[in-house]
Design an enzyme around this catalytic site. Structure first.
Site, PDB file in Angstrom:
ATOM      1  N   VAL A   1      20.565  47.896  66.465  1.00  0.00           N
ATOM      2  CA  VAL A   1      19.139  47.742  66.744  1.00  0.00           C
ATOM      3  C   VAL A   1      18.395  49.073  66.581  1.00  0.00           C
ATOM      4  O   VAL A   1      18.882  50.119  67.037  1.00  0.00           O
ATOM      5  CB  VAL A   1      18.954  47.208  68.187  1.00  0.00           C
ATOM      6  N   ASP A   2      17.274  49.000  65.898  1.00  0.00           N
ATOM      7  CA  ASP A   2      16.378  50.154  65.740  1.00  0.00           C
ATOM      8  C   ASP A   2      16.931  51.279  64.870  1.00  0.00           C
ATOM      9  O   ASP A   2      16.370  52.369  64.860  1.00  0.00           O
ATOM     10  CB  ASP A   2      15.982  50.749  67.118  1.00  0.00           C
TER      11      ASP A   2
ATOM     12  N   GLY B   1      16.825  51.220  61.812  1.00  0.00           N
ATOM     13  CA  GLY B   1      15.909  51.333  60.672  1.00  0.00           C
ATOM     14  C   GLY B   1      16.172  50.391  59.510  1.00  0.00           C
ATOM     15  O   GLY B   1      15.780  50.687  58.373  1.00  0.00           O
ATOM     16  N   LYS B   2      16.788  49.251  59.772  1.00  0.00           N
ATOM     17  CA  LYS B   2      17.099  48.292  58.705  1.00  0.00           C
ATOM     18  C   LYS B   2      15.837  47.797  58.004  1.00  0.00           C
ATOM     19  O   LYS B   2      15.729  47.864  56.773  1.00  0.00           O
ATOM     20  CB  LYS B   2      17.863  47.081  59.274  1.00  0.00           C
TER      21      LYS B   2
ATOM     22  N   GLY C   1       0.300  45.387  51.345  1.00  0.00           N
ATOM     23  CA  GLY C   1      -0.202  44.294  52.171  1.00  0.00           C
ATOM     24  C   GLY C   1       0.424  42.951  51.871  1.00  0.00           C
ATOM     25  O   GLY C   1       0.074  41.954  52.493  1.00  0.00           O
TER      26      GLY C   1
ATOM     27  N   THR D   1       2.466  39.870  52.096  1.00  0.00           N
ATOM     28  CA  THR D   1       3.168  39.267  53.222  1.00  0.00           C
ATOM     29  C   THR D   1       4.593  38.968  52.807  1.00  0.00           C
ATOM     30  O   THR D   1       4.831  38.370  51.765  1.00  0.00           O
ATOM     31  CB  THR D   1       2.502  37.936  53.618  1.00  0.00           C
TER      32      THR D   1
ATOM     33  N   HIS E   1      20.956  38.530  65.250  1.00  0.00           N
ATOM     34  CA  HIS E   1      22.295  38.524  64.650  1.00  0.00           C
ATOM     35  C   HIS E   1      22.881  37.129  64.515  1.00  0.00           C
ATOM     36  O   HIS E   1      23.779  36.912  63.743  1.00  0.00           O
ATOM     37  CB  HIS E   1      23.223  39.402  65.468  1.00  0.00           C
TER      38      HIS E   1
ATOM     39  N   LYS F   1      17.351  58.034  58.950  1.00  0.00           N
ATOM     40  CA  LYS F   1      16.593  58.928  59.853  1.00  0.00           C
ATOM     41  C   LYS F   1      17.038  60.378  59.698  1.00  0.00           C
ATOM     42  O   LYS F   1      17.050  61.145  60.680  1.00  0.00           O
ATOM     43  CB  LYS F   1      16.709  58.469  61.318  1.00  0.00           C
TER      44      LYS F   1
ATOM     45  N   ASP G   1      15.500  62.615  58.377  1.00  0.00           N
ATOM     46  CA  ASP G   1      14.345  63.518  58.533  1.00  0.00           C
ATOM     47  C   ASP G   1      14.233  64.060  59.954  1.00  0.00           C
ATOM     48  O   ASP G   1      13.564  65.052  60.206  1.00  0.00           O
ATOM     49  CB  ASP G   1      13.057  62.761  58.175  1.00  0.00           C
TER      50      ASP G   1
HETATM   51  P1  GTP Z   1      16.043  45.679  64.541  1.00  0.00           P
HETATM   52  O1  GTP Z   1      15.636  44.753  63.463  1.00  0.00           O
HETATM   53  O2  GTP Z   1      15.344  45.446  65.823  1.00  0.00           O
HETATM   54  O3  GTP Z   1      17.536  45.720  64.729  1.00  0.00           O
HETATM   55  O4  GTP Z   1      15.596  47.165  64.124  1.00  0.00           O
HETATM   56  P2  GTP Z   1      15.659  47.824  62.671  1.00  0.00           P
HETATM   57  O5  GTP Z   1      17.018  48.330  62.428  1.00  0.00           O
HETATM   58  O6  GTP Z   1      15.083  46.904  61.663  1.00  0.00           O
HETATM   59  O7  GTP Z   1      14.731  49.104  62.867  1.00  0.00           O
HETATM   60  P3  GTP Z   1      13.227  49.274  62.361  1.00  0.00           P
HETATM   61  O8  GTP Z   1      13.157  49.367  60.896  1.00  0.00           O
HETATM   62  O9  GTP Z   1      12.371  48.307  63.033  1.00  0.00           O
HETATM   63  O10 GTP Z   1      12.953  50.764  62.898  1.00  0.00           O
HETATM   64  C1  GTP Z   1      13.068  51.124  64.254  1.00  0.00           C
HETATM   65  C2  GTP Z   1      12.256  52.380  64.541  1.00  0.00           C
HETATM   66  O11 GTP Z   1      12.799  53.483  63.840  1.00  0.00           O
HETATM   67  C3  GTP Z   1      10.808  52.283  64.083  1.00  0.00           C
HETATM   68  O12 GTP Z   1       9.983  52.895  65.036  1.00  0.00           O
HETATM   69  C4  GTP Z   1      10.791  53.057  62.783  1.00  0.00           C
HETATM   70  O13 GTP Z   1       9.530  53.603  62.495  1.00  0.00           O
HETATM   71  C5  GTP Z   1      11.813  54.111  63.033  1.00  0.00           C
HETATM   72  N1  GTP Z   1      12.452  54.577  61.792  1.00  0.00           N
HETATM   73  C6  GTP Z   1      13.081  53.814  60.880  1.00  0.00           C
HETATM   74  N2  GTP Z   1      13.574  54.568  59.871  1.00  0.00           N
HETATM   75  C7  GTP Z   1      13.235  55.841  60.156  1.00  0.00           C
HETATM   76  C8  GTP Z   1      13.473  57.091  59.491  1.00  0.00           C
HETATM   77  O14 GTP Z   1      14.078  57.201  58.436  1.00  0.00           O
HETATM   78  N3  GTP Z   1      12.978  58.215  60.121  1.00  0.00           N
HETATM   79  C9  GTP Z   1      12.312  58.159  61.298  1.00  0.00           C
HETATM   80  N4  GTP Z   1      11.893  59.304  61.822  1.00  0.00           N
HETATM   81  N5  GTP Z   1      12.080  57.007  61.931  1.00  0.00           N
HETATM   82  C10 GTP Z   1      12.522  55.866  61.382  1.00  0.00           C
HETATM   83 MG    MG Z   2      14.534  44.852  61.776  1.00  0.00          MG
END
Ligand code: GTP
Ligand code: MG
Length: 371
Positions: A89-90, A92-93, A112, A114, A138, A189, A191
């Site tokens: 989760v989170d 960045g997928k 933009g 959709t 999942h 991430k 960066d």
């Molecule tokens: P779920 O679908 O909930 O499992 O999350 P996800 O894996 O799809 O993550 P999502 O793309 O929603 O990103 C989660 C957070 O990480 C967001 O606030 C993004 O802006 C941040 N984020 C994603 N990729 C990057 C990156 O390469 N760098 C930074 N700094 N932030 C990132």
């Molecule tokens: Mg997601």
């Protein structure tokens, strides 16, 4: 083991019971409509009556769907790789997919647009197509995995460089390994100041993911969905991996696919997103979708545009579904409407029987524990 009643077998094939009884007599077996026969005998009868049988398990046989024959090598043409993006989760997928979509020459810069479905295609400047599946929630993905590896060719394992390997990262690795799908690691991430890509590589070792840097052969790429760094390398890695897989399918047959998503939408009815595995799906085709069936009223591509057909590796929204399919269900085009109806109603009955049995068992267990 006796697996199917004469009556059920008849209804699955849309034949009369009396004709099944006659076919059995030809095989030297006397049976009434209520009697059960074993899978081997059922298969012989199915053949005898000119239908196609498919073994779904040693003791079960699925009938009438057809299209299970292997394709001749000369009928196979290259198809786009289907890539599922997985990870904790989170990590960045979705962000990564959004960033990759920017390189889609079809949708261009238009941010933009959709995203109608959780599956879409990217056409690279080189003309190559990649089909991507996002995996939010999942549950849907687990169901798909259980349906086998046909759906996904490659898994991109997204690991945030500032968070490293987490429980769902490990879960994703297990899914991919169980399905024998090659993994590409995207260390995302990068960066961020706290990013530590080498820690990610180290920790992956413990889960038997040996990236190139560690002397293994799993491709790994450092990326940032935020800045776009490394995305070109990630695309290269996908195309390289896809080339090794030599992905092919026969587009000239009736369509087979898998339900990626299904939901009831106001004004549109039941909408199913299907990923075509082989063959070509057309508007007007009759189909079975798990316990549901229907006739394709409209097909919409990942940009929400109406299309007349969808070939292998193409994700489409299907309108015209009667019933309730679930992500992971199979999708099969049938020759006739009655065939689709028979199979769907048979499956509905099976589902109901299963539920009844489960309830009955529950009650008995409760009875015993009460004693
Ligand atoms: P779920 O679908 O909930 O499992 O999350 P996800 O894996 O799809 O993550 P999502 O793309 O929603 O990103 C989660 C957070 O990480 C967001 O606030 C993004 O802006 C941040 N984020 C994603 N990729 C990057 C990156 O390469 N760098 C930074 N700094 N932030 C990132
Ligand atoms: Mg997601």
């Amino acid at each position: 083991p006796e697996v199917i009643s004469v009556q059920d077998l008849a209804s699955r094939m849309s034949e009369r019971s009396v004709d099944v009884i006659k076919a059995l007599m030809k095989l030297g077996i006397m049976a009434t409509a209520n009697q059960t026969i074993d899978a081997d005998t059922a298969e012989l009868v199915v053949d005898e009556l000119g239908h196609k049988a498919r073994r779904v398990a040693a003791s079960d046989v699925e009938i009438g769907l057809g299209g299970e024959e292997e394709d001749a090598p000369e009928d196979l043409v290259p198809r786009a790789p289907v890539v599922a993006v997985m990870g904790h989760v989170d990590h960045g997928k979705t962000s990564l997919l959004d960033a990759l979509r920017k390189s889609d020459v079809v949708s261009g810069e238009a941010g933009g647009i959709t995203q109608h479905i959780g599956a879409y295609q990217v056409k690279l400047a080189s003309g190559e197509m990649i089909t991507f599946l996002d995996t939010p929630g999942h549950e849907a993905f687990t169901a798909m995995r259980m349906r086998g590896a046909q759906v996904t060719d490659i898994v991109i394992l997204v690991v945030a460089a500032d968070d490293s390997v987490m429980p769902q990262t490990i879960e994703a690795i297990k899914h991919a390994k169980a399905a024998e799908v090659p993994i590409i690691v995207a260390i995302n991430k990068c960066d961020k100041p706290a990013a530590d890509p080498s820690k990610v590589r180290q920790e992956l070792l413990q889960h038997e993911i040996f990236v190139e840097d560690m002397g293994g052969d799993v491709l790994d790429v450092e990326v940032s969905a935020k800045t776009g760094a490394g995305l070109d390398k990630l695309q290269e890695a996908i195309l390289l991996q896809a080339e090794l897989l030599e992905l092919k399918a026969n587009p000239n047959r009736s369509a087979h696919g898998t339900v990626v998503e299904a939901k009831l939408e106001t004004g549109r009815g039941m909408v199913g997103t299907v990923l075509v595995n082989r063959g070509t799906l057309h508007v007007g085709d009759f189909f079975v979708m798990g316990p549901a069936m229907g006739k394709v009223r409209a097909l919409l591509d990942y940009r929400g545009q109406n299309v007349e057909e969808a070939g292998p590796s193409v994700p489409v929204e299907v309108l015209g579904i009667q019933g309730t399919p679930t992500a992971g269900d199979d999708f099969v085009v049938t020759e006739t409407e009655s065939q689709a109806k028979e199979i769907a109603s048979y499956r509905q009955r099976l589902d109901k029987d299963k539920k009844v049995t489960a309830t009955a068992r529950g009650t008995i267990e409760q009875m015993f524990s009460a004693i």
